[in-house]
Design an enzyme around this catalytic site. Structure first.
Site, short mmCIF file in Angstrom:
data_model
loop_
_atom_site.label_atom_id
_atom_site.label_comp_id
_atom_site.label_asym_id
_atom_site.label_seq_id
_atom_site.Cartn_x
_atom_site.Cartn_y
_atom_site.Cartn_z
N LYS A 75 -113.32 -15.51 12.60
CA LYS A 75 -114.43 -15.23 13.52
C LYS A 75 -115.77 -15.24 12.76
CE LYS A 75 -115.02 -12.38 17.67
NZ LYS A 75 -114.73 -13.46 18.61
N ARG A 134 -108.02 -8.61 11.35
CA ARG A 134 -108.59 -9.95 11.51
C ARG A 134 -109.87 -10.10 10.70
NH1 ARG A 134 -109.70 -12.23 17.50
NH2 ARG A 134 -111.39 -10.70 17.39
N GLU A 160 -109.38 -24.36 22.51
CA GLU A 160 -109.82 -23.15 23.19
C GLU A 160 -111.13 -23.39 23.91
OE1 GLU A 160 -111.71 -19.97 20.57
OE2 GLU A 160 -110.30 -20.86 19.18
#
Length: 411
Positions: free
Chosen positions: A258, A156, A294
């Protein structure tokens, strides 16, 4: 109590793959013990000479060294393990590795945990060129330590780095760096059942840049902290409010990686929600203002009968590793899991709602407030939330056999 030693001559040779494997750091002239999926040989010799260096030679990746301040720690840290919250507890060591733009990461170094020095015009400070990851280490009842799916965090980070025009460590370098950092701070891994060691890898543009451009130098850094529950409620229902004016991410933006800026953007709505007594904020899509995305730092799931639904990953939602794991666990438990657009109206008719994330693991939702209307989901923890939480955490803590091949064991 600490026991100081100089480590030299460590030789590593192993492929990293997403299967159950183990590392073992023993006394001198010892070897790492691995499952058949890996072959890692460690030759460690202690020396009282002044050259405090650990050299790792591998055909798969560059070397790692230990700074002069490295010492091996033995006993558990003297803190109140029963009262851990989710806050920073300074530990012993952090890991640092650097590279230039267009280059590759090379030797990393374990240093004493502390402040770092940055040029005022560093890319991360001026233009937000930075990413972070989060994962955990758990102590088993036999004293060994488990990492949970570290290669997923590595992958990721590579995807996020590409989006943010940064070089990134290889998967092997990432997992190796995490391993070194955890073992160097092993006295800070909570006793079994008392919490976990939160691991925070950072990747940032540390080189100076005045005009808008990628930084000329990059730093990969890992620090750790023992933690307890993320929400003050612990494994108890949290109360969310739906935010329909401010948005976390937009199509074509960076919501799916992220990057550090994603989190600063939620602070305004989150602070307002907490001031009103809510635990956190649930965000809607910015186009229709109708579909769930989210919570500030975790993914959302909606339960109706035997069907568990979660918003589909479409570029504005972070592909959570706990999310991915819960989907697989739920299917293994006989649930039907749907990844799709989930309307906010479905919250009104849900049997249960829960959140997932590295920090929260699984957090049941007790109520959601939307446009002034509060919907509650029974008393206490929902049956599905409890079931999935139990299955996943028992696997993470080594209490059940890891049939998913998700854990890495450090001895």
């Amino acid at each position: 109590m600490e026991r100081s030693a100089v480590l030299a001559g460590i030789r590593l040779s192993y492929p990293i793959c997403p299967s159950r494997h183990s590392f073992s750091l023993l006394s001198h002239q010892s070897q790492f013990q691995l499952a058949p999926s890996l072959s890692l040989k460690l030759q460690k010799q202690f020396s009282l000479a002044s050259q405090n260096v650990l050299e790792a030679a591998s055909p798969l990746r560059p070397s790692a060294i230990l700074s002069d301040s490295y010492s091996e720690t033995i006993e558990l840290a003297d803190i109140e393990w029963d009262n851990l919250g989710f806050g920073l507890q300074p530990t012993d060591y952090m890991y640092i590795m650097k590279c230039t733009r267009g280059g590759t990461f090379s030797k990393g170094e374990l240093q004493r945990f502390g402040n770092i020095e940055l040029n005022p015009s560093a890319g991360v400070l001026n233009y937000g060129q930075g990413l972070f990851e989060g994962l955990k280490a758990y102590r088993k009842q036999d004293g060994n330590i488990l990492l949970f799916r570290p290669e997923e965090n590595a992958l990721r980070m590579k995807i996020g780095a590409e989006r943010m025009c940064m070089p990134s460590p290889t998967v092997e370098q990432f997992v190796e760096a995490v391993t070194y950092t955890v073992l160097a701070n092993k006295r800070w891994v909570p006793p079994a059942g008392k919490g976990s060691l939160y691991i925070r890898p950072l990747l940032m543009g540390s080189g100076p840049v005045l005009g808008l451009a990628p930084a000329p130098e990059y730093t990969f850094l890992i620090y750790v902290s023992p933690v307890g529950n993320y929400f003050k409620e612990g494994l108890a229902p949290i109360n969310l409010i739906v935010e329909n004016e401010l948005h976390r991410a937009t199509p074509g933006g960076t919501g799916g990686v992220k990057t550090i800026g994603n989190y600063a953007a939620v602070l305004k709505a989150q602070s307002a929600a907490k001031a009103k007594g809510y635990s956190d904020v649930l965000y809607l899509d910015c186009v229709h203002k109708r579909y769930l995305e989210e919570v500030s730092s975790c993914n959302i799931f909606v339960v109706k009968g035997n069907v568990i639904s979660t918003p589909v990953i479409k570029g504005t939602i972070l592909p959570g590793i706990t999310r991915k794991s819960i989907i697989d666990v739920a299917r293994s438990q006989g649930f039907q899991v749907e990844e799709r657009l989930v309307s906010v109206d479905e919250l009104l008719d849900a049997d249960e709602v829960f959140c997932t994330g590295t920090a929260v693991v699984v957090s049941p939702v007790g109520s959601i407030t939307y446009l002034g209307k509060r919907v509650s989901y029974g008393d206490g923890i929902g049956v599905v939330s409890q079931q999935l939480y139990t299955v996943l955490t028992r696997l993470q803590m080594g209490l059940t056999e890891d049939e998913m091949n998700w854990t890495v064991e450090l001895r």
